[in-house]
Structure formats: structure tokens, C-alpha cells
Design a protein around this motif. Structure first.
Motif, PDB file in Angstrom:
ATOM      1  N   VAL A 185      10.850  39.049  -1.534  1.00  0.00           N
ATOM      2  CA  VAL A 185      11.113  38.508  -2.862  1.00  0.00           C
ATOM      3  C   VAL A 185      12.292  39.272  -3.452  1.00  0.00           C
ATOM      4  O   VAL A 185      12.272  40.514  -3.480  1.00  0.00           O
ATOM      5  CB  VAL A 185       9.884  38.619  -3.786  1.00  0.00           C
ATOM      6  N   VAL A 186      13.301  38.544  -3.909  1.00  0.00           N
ATOM      7  CA  VAL A 186      14.481  39.168  -4.517  1.00  0.00           C
ATOM      8  C   VAL A 186      14.779  38.455  -5.826  1.00  0.00           C
ATOM      9  O   VAL A 186      14.823  37.214  -5.881  1.00  0.00           O
ATOM     10  CB  VAL A 186      15.710  39.078  -3.595  1.00  0.00           C
ATOM     11  N   GLY A 187      14.989  39.228  -6.882  1.00  0.00           N
ATOM     12  CA  GLY A 187      15.358  38.671  -8.171  1.00  0.00           C
ATOM     13  C   GLY A 187      16.559  39.383  -8.751  1.00  0.00           C
ATOM     14  O   GLY A 187      16.688  40.613  -8.625  1.00  0.00           O
ATOM     15  N   ARG A 188      17.451  38.638  -9.356  1.00  0.00           N
ATOM     16  CA  ARG A 188      18.628  39.217 -10.011  1.00  0.00           C
ATOM     17  C   ARG A 188      18.736  38.647 -11.418  1.00  0.00           C
ATOM     18  O   ARG A 188      18.524  37.447 -11.640  1.00  0.00           O
ATOM     19  CB  ARG A 188      19.899  38.881  -9.222  1.00  0.00           C
TER      20      ARG A 188
ATOM     21  N   GLN B 278      20.401  38.949   2.441  1.00  0.00           N
ATOM     22  CA  GLN B 278      20.936  37.878   1.604  1.00  0.00           C
ATOM     23  C   GLN B 278      20.462  38.026   0.161  1.00  0.00           C
ATOM     24  O   GLN B 278      19.332  38.418  -0.096  1.00  0.00           O
ATOM     25  CB  GLN B 278      20.504  36.521   2.153  1.00  0.00           C
ATOM     26  N   MET B 279      21.344  37.680  -0.781  1.00  0.00           N
ATOM     27  CA  MET B 279      21.048  37.750  -2.197  1.00  0.00           C
ATOM     28  C   MET B 279      21.116  36.349  -2.805  1.00  0.00           C
ATOM     29  O   MET B 279      22.019  35.566  -2.479  1.00  0.00           O
ATOM     30  CB  MET B 279      22.059  38.645  -2.917  1.00  0.00           C
ATOM     31  N   PRO B 280      20.179  35.987  -3.690  1.00  0.00           N
ATOM     32  CA  PRO B 280      20.300  34.709  -4.394  1.00  0.00           C
ATOM     33  C   PRO B 280      21.470  34.759  -5.377  1.00  0.00           C
ATOM     34  O   PRO B 280      21.879  35.832  -5.825  1.00  0.00           O
ATOM     35  CB  PRO B 280      18.961  34.594  -5.120  1.00  0.00           C
ATOM     36  N   ARG B 281      22.019  33.588  -5.730  1.00  0.00           N
ATOM     37  CA  ARG B 281      23.172  33.547  -6.628  1.00  0.00           C
ATOM     38  C   ARG B 281      22.893  32.648  -7.817  1.00  0.00           C
ATOM     39  O   ARG B 281      22.070  31.726  -7.740  1.00  0.00           O
ATOM     40  CB  ARG B 281      24.413  33.061  -5.882  1.00  0.00           C
ATOM     41  N   THR B 282      23.575  32.930  -8.901  1.00  0.00           N
ATOM     42  CA  THR B 282      23.421  32.138 -10.121  1.00  0.00           C
ATOM     43  C   THR B 282      24.187  30.827 -10.000  1.00  0.00           C
ATOM     44  O   THR B 282      24.999  30.631  -9.092  1.00  0.00           O
ATOM     45  CB  THR B 282      23.932  32.927 -11.331  1.00  0.00           C
ATOM     46  N   VAL B 283      23.922  29.905 -10.951  1.00  0.00           N
ATOM     47  CA  VAL B 283      24.568  28.599 -10.975  1.00  0.00           C
ATOM     48  C   VAL B 283      25.043  28.308 -12.390  1.00  0.00           C
ATOM     49  O   VAL B 283      24.627  28.951 -13.355  1.00  0.00           O
ATOM     50  CB  VAL B 283      23.610  27.485 -10.503  1.00  0.00           C
ATOM     51  N   ASP B 284      25.935  27.319 -12.527  1.00  0.00           N
ATOM     52  CA  ASP B 284      26.470  26.937 -13.832  1.00  0.00           C
ATOM     53  C   ASP B 284      25.612  25.853 -14.479  1.00  0.00           C
ATOM     54  O   ASP B 284      26.127  24.904 -15.070  1.00  0.00           O
ATOM     55  CB  ASP B 284      27.908  26.438 -13.681  1.00  0.00           C
TER      56      ASP B 284
ATOM     57  N   TYR C 157      20.375  48.800 -10.842  1.00  0.00           N
ATOM     58  CA  TYR C 157      21.089  48.388 -12.061  1.00  0.00           C
ATOM     59  C   TYR C 157      22.567  48.695 -11.872  1.00  0.00           C
ATOM     60  O   TYR C 157      22.928  49.779 -11.398  1.00  0.00           O
ATOM     61  CB  TYR C 157      20.552  49.134 -13.278  1.00  0.00           C
ATOM     62  N   GLN C 158      23.402  47.745 -12.244  1.00  0.00           N
ATOM     63  CA  GLN C 158      24.850  47.932 -12.096  1.00  0.00           C
ATOM     64  C   GLN C 158      25.568  47.531 -13.363  1.00  0.00           C
ATOM     65  O   GLN C 158      25.275  46.496 -13.965  1.00  0.00           O
ATOM     66  CB  GLN C 158      25.382  47.109 -10.925  1.00  0.00           C
TER      67      GLN C 158
ATOM     68  N   SER D 275      24.071  43.893 -14.519  1.00  0.00           N
ATOM     69  CA  SER D 275      23.112  43.131 -13.720  1.00  0.00           C
ATOM     70  C   SER D 275      21.995  44.041 -13.246  1.00  0.00           C
ATOM     71  O   SER D 275      22.149  45.258 -13.133  1.00  0.00           O
ATOM     72  CB  SER D 275      23.799  42.475 -12.525  1.00  0.00           C
ATOM     73  N   LEU D 276      20.856  43.417 -12.942  1.00  0.00           N
ATOM     74  CA  LEU D 276      19.685  44.118 -12.451  1.00  0.00           C
ATOM     75  C   LEU D 276      19.164  43.360 -11.230  1.00  0.00           C
ATOM     76  O   LEU D 276      19.018  42.132 -11.264  1.00  0.00           O
ATOM     77  CB  LEU D 276      18.602  44.184 -13.526  1.00  0.00           C
ATOM     78  N   LYS D 277      18.885  44.092 -10.164  1.00  0.00           N
ATOM     79  CA  LYS D 277      18.302  43.497  -8.960  1.00  0.00           C
ATOM     80  C   LYS D 277      16.982  44.177  -8.651  1.00  0.00           C
ATOM     81  O   LYS D 277      16.875  45.407  -8.654  1.00  0.00           O
ATOM     82  CB  LYS D 277      19.244  43.662  -7.761  1.00  0.00           C
ATOM     83  N   VAL D 278      15.948  43.362  -8.399  1.00  0.00           N
ATOM     84  CA  VAL D 278      14.626  43.853  -8.039  1.00  0.00           C
ATOM     85  C   VAL D 278      14.219  43.161  -6.747  1.00  0.00           C
ATOM     86  O   VAL D 278      14.396  41.944  -6.604  1.00  0.00           O
ATOM     87  CB  VAL D 278      13.595  43.572  -9.149  1.00  0.00           C
TER      88      VAL D 278
END
Length: 936
Positions: free
Chosen positions: A404-407, A297-303, A457-458, A415-418
Motif C-alpha cells: 500500500v502506497v499513499g502520497r 512504483q509510485m502512484p501519481r496525481t491527476v488533473d 516528507y519532502q 509532499s508526504l509519502k506513506v
């Protein structure tokens, strides 16, 4: 919030694609003249007066130029903007409000989402030339999707949808083609176990989640150790990925062990994709029978500027009783998202079903299995027993996990995912590996840990033709500690001239082995849109395993008695005399070694027409193996010199170490034909390979009986697989039928090659032993049936496998090779069938399912003739049928919050059975509870 394309065009109106605003053959000056004729620019003086007046003219010129630029940008956008729009209605023609509509750009992998309004209307604007997939979802209705092409700038496309009640969902794969595709458009069998399915199954472990997949059977038992066997092959002949990165390593031995998918916490899994068939053209070594990709699972951004959230996933089983809980915390904003999760689990010994009073005594009395008796002393191997308890000894495990997942999104297109993963599993027992049952030893993993860090990195939409660039790297450290405690009895006959007594001795051995593998790797992938019908993928990958073993062995030998030999009567005389007491050694079985693989790969997806799609891949690999001179590792002990027949010492590495390299070229070609939009006919021929791992190349030391010597001249296992099939997905039916035929050669097997009394008896070596053919049929189906205010769904799958060893030559008996005999590890028939009910809102649901496997009648002669044959080997050939009832309620099911409860009664009849080819009995009846909470 602006869509990616909208924001890109506002910030960079004259970017790389700005030439597209001009008509063919028209220059920028021509546009200027045309705009001038419309009166936007009347005159621009080219006379600049020095001093203040000049500054005024300059300022006016800047204002006019800015106005011109903005006007040009607005006009250009109006000319180049493409859009997709339409209406969504139900079967009565009424508008469907709030349907989720997702548009995927195939080349870039980016998605845009909107919802239908009160009239059922939706639209996407600001689209570029490309290939798209449009998907519509709404609770209570079957999902529906379309593949679309925007061939010209400014094109407006109307796409309407009629939704039908049902539960058919679209299946997509990111593994089969290294990019998200509808499974109807890939030429191989692919099955995705989604988060919804995982929540319904509520599995004890990640391995159990795969039990209902066609052609998949489990290896081992318990919540952690279960690993999949696909199309009759397991361990390192099946590639396991986590988020597209290898979990396999080159230290794990083939057949005896394998990478544990239990390293991944089920509570952090988004989906599990199973791609059947050759996968080496995209992923390299180990993908002989297929590829399994565990997507987390990946966290997602919000508005919003910032938002906090969290969740919890819980599991309870009454059988052990076992429990597991995963909690997470989310923090997100417009450009970033972070998730921290932690898991704790504890599983005591599980219990089998009933009746559990199995016994190996009838087999011993019938001579089916062999048991030795040293006077009154019974050999522990195949010792007679009657099972007196349903509890399966040595089946426990407990552990923990931190993830721990950060985007971070620099722009809509960058975008960058760590991520960081820390997994610890402790006191892992191998079920039933305890006296007096299946084997003469206790075997467990006191520790199995995984530390992994990765960065990715994408960048998308770099130009109109350079659609995506992904650069990723990872480092992982796998540390496994194996503890082995066993004892055996030995009989030593008198030499000529000695007293006529045979001595009976007992040998106790305790060993602790540490397998320490550190891996780093990278993966670079670029996607190019060559016109509107061709996507080219080019990439490079590398991984390097560094292995360093540790081993401590404690040996004790005692003389326990003597048996008379002629002319004396065969009486037993008990003794208790220590011969060796607690001798400690640190001899290693493998040297310090490196295994490196560098590769470049290409894949081309070409739409020949609206109904025909071609997909081809090519991969070039180079392997570098480096075994260093290692203290306490001796691949050439003196005992080998007395081997009869003599060993080929050129296959044994020198004591000072060795380096060598190899190369491989693989590829595949497939075709997808759509006679109808909802039907696809597929075919593919693929090559696959597996390079020998470090254990097969360099393992040296005592085996179960005798000794094992290394073999550095092993060739890679190679395979060719033909897959053909048909896939159908409508709102009323979803299913597929496929046939495969695989040819493998140079299969690796451990065989006896010589004999040496000084080495303890037989000498074994891993060889390219056989040619194998495996073929089969696989099918799956789902049929929703409408009822008042609810939906019933018939679902299931079926697989049939047939395996044969075409030729296998015994090095000690080349005059009588094996030909056309059954291959081992093949489950002939497996079927899963069930019925599911849910209300239209998908708030309540229940299902009944049964999994059945038939008896294995075609048995390998190597099994029946084995001197190590045990009762469990034969019990593991029996068929079974297991029934399960599940149900649940989704108390809250919204985009930002969820509360759901799942209840199940597994192994409803409390049947005593074994998964096929397994030592230990499987779990008996268990009442399980699954709880899922989410707020964000």
C-alpha cells in the motif's frame, strides 16, 4: 493547472526571493519613485480625518495599496521570470509533434513536463536560478538531453533539438549521488534496469533481473533465493536498498547466506539501479563492492477531482510450471494518490536441462573427492550417485505480497509519502539440498517474511539557496525460519583396554531456527544550492537492529554396528541399539542483541567549468553493539578449556553480556570531464568498509564439524577502490568502458584455531584473515541501426575479473602463510550479446541474446584442499553459454493505458549447466509468458 513556480509566485510574490526584483543598489523607495514617475501613483494623502471621512480615506488607501501591490507583483514577475524554449525537429527538419519534454531541477529534484505543439515548439516559464537537465522523448527516436544553467533572473534560453530514429534511452541514477543525475555526470559505473527492460526480460524473480549486468553473477537458484554477487563479493559485502532504505540486516551471516532480493515482488518494481564500487561514503556499512537500489512504483496525481484505475502483471513459466500475478488498484486526485497491490505466486520444483545423468563416481574413484565407508555402511557425505531425473528436488516456493502506497501533496513543493509492505514466502527449498545429491542434509526456509512501514516528507525550494529537505523514517520486521534435517555416521575407535571393536553410530539432527530482526531507522537529507555551480548535500542517518533468535534441536543417536580391529579381522557386525532418543534442546547460537549505526554525511558537487565536474563525499559513523545476558546462550562452554592450542578467551564475550562501540570515517573524491557534451571521462577513489555483523561477533555452538566460538575483537573489513572510465551517448551509439582496482584488508573468514575432543573436534573462529585485491574491466554498448520502418539494435556488455589473496595467515600454521593465490568466487570472463528489432512505433519487437561465462581456471587452494570438497564445487567451475529468444507486442501503449504481451524461450538449447560456484543445476528450457495491463 499552474506549474510549481507559477503557483508559488502568485501566492507569495514577496517571499524570500522578493529582493531579486530590485536592481543592484536600488531601494524599495527608489522603485516607488520610479513607479510614481510613470503615473501609477499620483498622490497619497498623509492626513486622516476622524470619523466617517477617515474611514473613506482608509478604504481608498487600502484600494490604492492593493492596486500598487498587484502592479508591483506583475512587474516583478515580468522582471524575474526566466524561461527555456525551443523547437524539436527530426533529421529531415520536419517538426516533431507530441514529443515529451522533461525539465529537472538538479538541486530540488522536482520535474516539469510539457509536450511539443504542431510546430515542434515547447517552453518552460517561471524558472528560478539553478542547474537543470532537459530531456526529450518520442517513440521511434533516441532520447536526447542537455544540461543547462540559469545564472541570472529574467534569462531566456533557446534550446533546439534534432531527433534521430533509434532506441537509445537516457540513463539516470538517484543512488550514485542521493539525487537524480544523468549517468554521464557521475564518476562511477552505474546501470539502471528500467521498467521497460524488466518487461522485456520478464524474470522469474527479482534476482534473475540482474543476471545480464556486467560483473554480476547469481548466488543460489530458484525464483526467491537468488541474490547477486557483484565484482566477486556477495551477501553482506553488497548493500541492498529498497527506495533508498536498507534491506540488509546485521543478523544475516556472511558467505553462508544473504538478504534475499526476492522479498520484493517484481510486479511493483519501477527500476533497479546497480552502482559499482565503494558506496560507504553515502550509505555506510556493507557497501564494499557496490550498492543495489530497488525502486518501487509510485502512484501519481491527476488533473481531476478523482480518478480510479488499476492494472495487472502476470508471469507464467512452463518449466515448473510456475506462475505469479500482481493486481493493483489506484485512486488519485489533484493532491493525493493511493495504490494498493496484491501478489500471489507458486513455483513447484524446477527442471534442469539435458543431459542430466551427471555422476560423482569418477571423482571418487580418481581420489579427487573423499568418500568414507564404514564396513558395508556408506557415509552419506559424498555418497556415490548418478542423477536419474532432471527435476531438481527441494527447489519449490510459494508466497504472497501486499503493498500500500499513499502520497499527499500539501502544495506543489511539499509532499508526504506513506507505504506499507507485507511479504510472505513459504516452504522455500534450497535446490538440490537433498539426498543423494550435493550435501548430506535437507535445508529449507519454511517461512521468510518482511513487514515494513515507512514515511517520507519532502519540501523543495524553501529559499533560493535551500533547495530541498527530505525527512524519512522506517520500521521493518524480518522473520526467517530455517529448518535443517540431516544425519551423519561416526566411527569411534576403541580405547586401550576395551574390546577390539570400533563402534559405528548414526546421529540424526533436526533443528528449527528462528531469526527475528526488528529494525527502525531514519534518514534526513538537505540540499543547498551554493551559487549556480555547486550543490551541497548534508544528511544524517540511523538504523537499529534488534535481534532475538529462537532454536529447537532434536537429536537421536543409534549404534548401528561394530567393526573388528586387530587382532580380529575387519568384519562388520550389525547392531540396532538406541543410545539417545529424541532429546530436545533450545540452546541458542546468538544472544539477544542490538546493532546500532548513527552517521552524518556530506557530499559536494561542484562544476569547475562547463567541462569539469568534481564530486566529493565524507561520512562519519558510530556503531554501538549491545549483547545481553541471554538464557540458553553460552559463549564459554567448559569444552573450550581443553582446547589445544589454548584459545584467547579475551576474544570470547562474557556470559553476562557485553557492550562496545566503534567509529569510522570514510570518503571519496571523483571527477567528470566532458571533452564533448556526449562524452565523459571519469575517475574516482573511494573508501569503503563493513562492520562485523552479529553472527560473526557472537555465534557460538556446533559447526559442520567441531564447534564455532565467537570473536568480539573483530575489526571492520576495509577497502579502497579506484574507478576510471569513459562514457559515450549519442543518438547513434551508447556505451561505456571502465577499469577498477580494489584493495581490501582485514577480510573476515571462518578458520580453525584449535582442537578439542570434548568439543567434537576442530574449533573454528571468525578472523580478520586476509588481504585481497580484485581488479577488472567492464563495458557495455548499444548501437541502433535504421531500416525501413524499423530499427535494429546491437547490444551487449562484457566484464573481466581478476582476484588474488595477497596474504592470509593460518593461525595453526603461521610459518606457511598463503601469498598471491587466487581468490574464490571470481568469474573471469562474462559476456552478454544480442540483437533487437522493433518497429518505429515500438509496437512490435523481438530480440535474441546469449550469456556466456568462461571456465574458472584460477581456483583457490582453500577450495581444493577442503575436507568438505564435493563434486558440485568442481562442476560449478565450468563455463557455459545460454541462448534466449524473446518477443512482444504493445497492443495499447499510451500514458494512461497499456496492454502488452511478452513471450520468451529461455535456455533455448535446454542446456544442463550450473551458475558458477553454485550447488544446484540451473533451470532448463522454459517457455515464459508475461502480461501487463494498465488503465488509469
Amino acid at each position: 493547472m499552474l506549474a510549481p513556480q507559477d503557483r508559488r509566485e502568485m501566492l507569495f510574490p514577496f517571499g524570500a526571493g522578493s529582493r531579486s526584483i530590485f536592481h543592484r543598489g536600488e531601494s524599495a523607495a527608489g522603485v516607488g519613485r520610479r513607479w510614481g514617475r510613470h503615473g501609477f501613483v499620483t498622490s497619497i494623502s498623509d492626513k486622516i480625518v476622524p470619523g466617517r471621512g477617515g474611514n473613506m480615506v482608509f478604504r481608498r488607501l487600502c484600494i490604492v495599496s492593493l492596486t500598487l501591490a498587484l502592479t508591483l507583483a506583475a512587474s516583478a514577475r515580468a522582471q524575474v521570470e526566466s524561461r527555456i524554449h525551443g523547437h524539436i525537429v527530426d533529421q529531415s527538419g520536419a517538426a516533431v509533434v507530441g514529443a515529451t519534454v522533461t525539465l529537472l531541477n538538479i538541486a530540488t529534484g522536482t520535474e516539469r513536463t510539457t509536450t511539443s505543439d504542431e510546430s515542434g515548439f515547447y517552453q518552460f516559464v517561471g524558472l528560478s536560478i539553478g542547474i537543470y537537465r532537459l530531456r526529450v522523448q518520442k517513440a521511434g527516436f533516441s532520447e536526447i538531453s542537455r544540461n543547462l544553467e540559469i545564472a541570472e533572473l529574467g534569462e531566456s534560453m533557446e534550446v533546439n533539438f534534432d531527433l534521430m530514429p533509434g532506441g537509445i534511452t537516457e540513463q539516470v541514477t538517484v543512488t550514485a549521488t542521493r539525487g537524480e543525475r544523468d549517468v554521464l555526470n557521475v564518476p562511477v559505473r552505474t546501470q539502471a534496469i528500467t521498467q521497460t527492460v524488466l518487461a522485456r526480460q520478464n524474470p522469474a524473480g527479482t534476482g534473475d533481473a540482474l543476471l545480464n549486468v556486467p560483473s554480476v553473477t547469481p548466488v543460489n537458484s530458484g525464483p526467491y533465493l537468488v541474490r547477486p554477487r557483484l565484482r566477486g563479493l556477495d551477501s553482506t559485502r553488497l548493500l541492498i536498498l529498497v527506495d533508498g532504505e536498507r534491506l540488509n540486516n546485521s543478523r544475516t551471516s556472511t558467505g553462508a547466506a544473504g538478504v534475499e532480493v526476492g522479498l520484493i515482488d517484481p510486479g511493483i518494481i519501477e527500476a533497479v539501479e546497480v552502482v559499482h564500487g565503494a558506496g560507504s561514503a553515502l550509505y555506510g556499512t556493507d557497501a564494499l563492492s557496490g550498492t543495489i537500489n530497488i525502486i518501487t512504483q509510485m502512484p501519481r496525481t491527476v488533473d481531476e477531482a478523482i480518478r480510479f484505475g488499476g492494472g495487472f502483471t502476470g508471469y507464467f513459466s512452463s518449466n515448473e510450471p510456475g506462475r505469479r500475478g500482481t493486481a493493483r488498484v489506484d485512486v488519485a486526485g489533484r493532491r493525493f494518490a493511493v495504490r494498493v497491490s496484491g501478489m500471489l505466486e507458486r513455483f513447484p520444483n524446477y527442471s534442469a536441462g539435458e543431459p542430466f545423468n551427471e555422476s560423482n563416481i569418477p571423482m571418487i574413484e580418481a581420489g579427487v573427492i573423499e568418500h568414507k565407508q564404514f564396513g558395508p555402511i556408506s557415509d552419506v557425505f559424498n555418497e556415490p550417485f548418478v542423477r536419474s531425473s532432471s527435476e531438481i528436488p527441494n527447489s519449490q516456493e510459494h508466497g504472497n505480497n501486499i503493498n500500500v502506497v499513499g502520497r499527499y501533496f500539501f502544495t506543489e513543493n511539499q509532499s508526504l509519502k506513506v507505504s506499507w509492505l507485507r511479504r510472505r514466502a513459504l516452504d522455500i527449498g534450497f535446490p538440490d539440498f537433498a539426498l543423494p545429491y550435493q550435501i548430506f542434509e535437507t535445508f529449507k526456509l519454511p517461512l521468510s517474511k518482511l513487514d515494513k512501514a515507512s514515511v517520507r516528507y519532502q519540501m523543495t525550494a524553501l529559499t533560493t539557496w535551500f533547495s530541498r529537505l527530505v525527512i524519512g523514517g522506517y520500521w521493518q520486521h524480518q522473520d526467517r525460519r530455517l529448518f535443517n534435517d540431516f544425519f551423519v555416521f561416526g566411527l569411534s575407535e576403541p580405547e586401550p583396554g576395551d574390546p577390539p571393536f570400533a563402534s559405528v553410530s548414526r546421529v540424526d539432527i533436526q533443528s528449527n531456527t528462528g531469526q527475528n530482526v526488528k529494525t527502525f531507522g531514519y534518514d534526513v537529507q538537505a540540499n543547498f544550492l551554493l551559487g549556480t555551480k555547486n550543490v551541497l548535500t548534508v544528511g544524517s542517518s540511523l538504523f537499529r537492529d534488534h535481534n532475538k533468535d529462537f532454536r529447537e534441536t532434536v537429536v537421536s543417536v543409534r549404534l548401528v554396528g561394530a567393526i573388528g580391529r586387530p587382532p580380529l579381522p575387519p568384519d562388520f557386525f550389525p547392531l540396532d541399539a538406541p543410545i539417545v532418543e529424541g532429546v530436545v534442546s533450545h540452546d541458542l547460537r546468538l544472544p539477544i542483541s542490538n546493532f546500532q549505526n548513527f552517521a552524518i554525511f556530506f557530499q559536494d558537487e561542484h562544476e569547475v567549468s562547463r567541462s569539469i565536474r568534481l564530486i566529493g563525499s565524507l561520512r562519519i559513523d558510530r556503531f554501538d553493539i549491545d549483547a545481553r545476558k541471554t538464557p540458553l546462550y553460552n559463549p564459554r562452554p567448559p569444552e573450550l578449556e581443553s582446547a589445544d592450542p589454548p584459545l584467547d578467551l579475551s576474544t570470547v564475550p562474557p556470559v553476562d553480556g557485553v557492550k562496545f562501540n566503534r567509529s569510522s570515517i570514510t570518503g571519496d573524491i571523483g571527477v567528470v570531464y566532458h571533452p564533448l557534451e556526449s562524452v565523459s571521462l571519469t575517475a574516482r577513489v573511494g573508501r569503503s568498509f563493513r562492520h562485523p555483523n552479529l553472527a560473526e561477533l557472537f555465534f557460538s555452538g556446533p559447526a559442520e564439524a567441531g564447534a564455532l566460538v565467537p570473536n568480539i575483537k573483530l575489526k571492520p573489513e576495509k577497502g579502497t577502490t579506484l574507478d576510471v572510465g569513459v562514457k559515450v551517448r549519442t543518438t547513434r551509439f551508447s556505451g561505456s568502458l571502465s577499469y577498477f582496482h580494489s584493495w581490501y584488508k582485514d577480510f573476515l573468514t571462518r578458520e580453525q584455531v584449535s582442537f578439542s575432543a570434548e568439543a567434537g573436534g576442530p574449533i573454528f573462529q571468525t578472523l580478520n584473515f586476509s588481504r585481497v585485491r580484485i581488479k577488472g574491466v567492464e563495458a557495455d554498448w548499444e548501437v541502433p541501426i535504421q531500416a525501413p520502418k524499423s530499427i535494429f539494435s546491437l547490444f551487449g556488455n562484457f566484464s573481466y575479473l581478476y582476484g588474488v589473496v595477497k596474504e592470509a595467515i593460518n593461525p595453526l600454521d603461521r610459518e606457511h602463510p598463503l601469498r598471491d593465490v587466487p581468490a574464490g568466487g571470481i568469474t573471469p570472463y562474462k559476456i552478454v550479446a544480442g540483437l533487437r528489432w522493433n518497429d518505429r512505433a515500438n509496437r512490435l519487437w523481438w530480440e535474441y541474446s546469449a550469456r556466456s561465462q568462461t571456465h574458472v581456471h584460477r581456483v583457490s587452494p582453500l577450495l581444493r584442499q577442503s575436507p568438505l570438497l564435493q563434486a558440485a564445487d568442481l562442476w560449478g567451475l565450468l563455463g557455459f553459454t545460454i541462448h534466449t529468444v524473446r518477443g512482444g507486442i504493445n497492443l495499447v501503449d499510451r500514458d494512461n493505458s497499456r496492454v502488452s504481451l511478452t513471450l520468451a524461450l529461455e535456455n533455448l538449447g535446454n542446456k544442463f549447466y550450473r551458475e558458477q560456484f553454485q550447488f544446484a543445476p540451473a533451470r532448463g528450457r522454459s517457455f515464459t509468458i508475461g502480461l501487463s495491463l494498465k488503465y488509469f
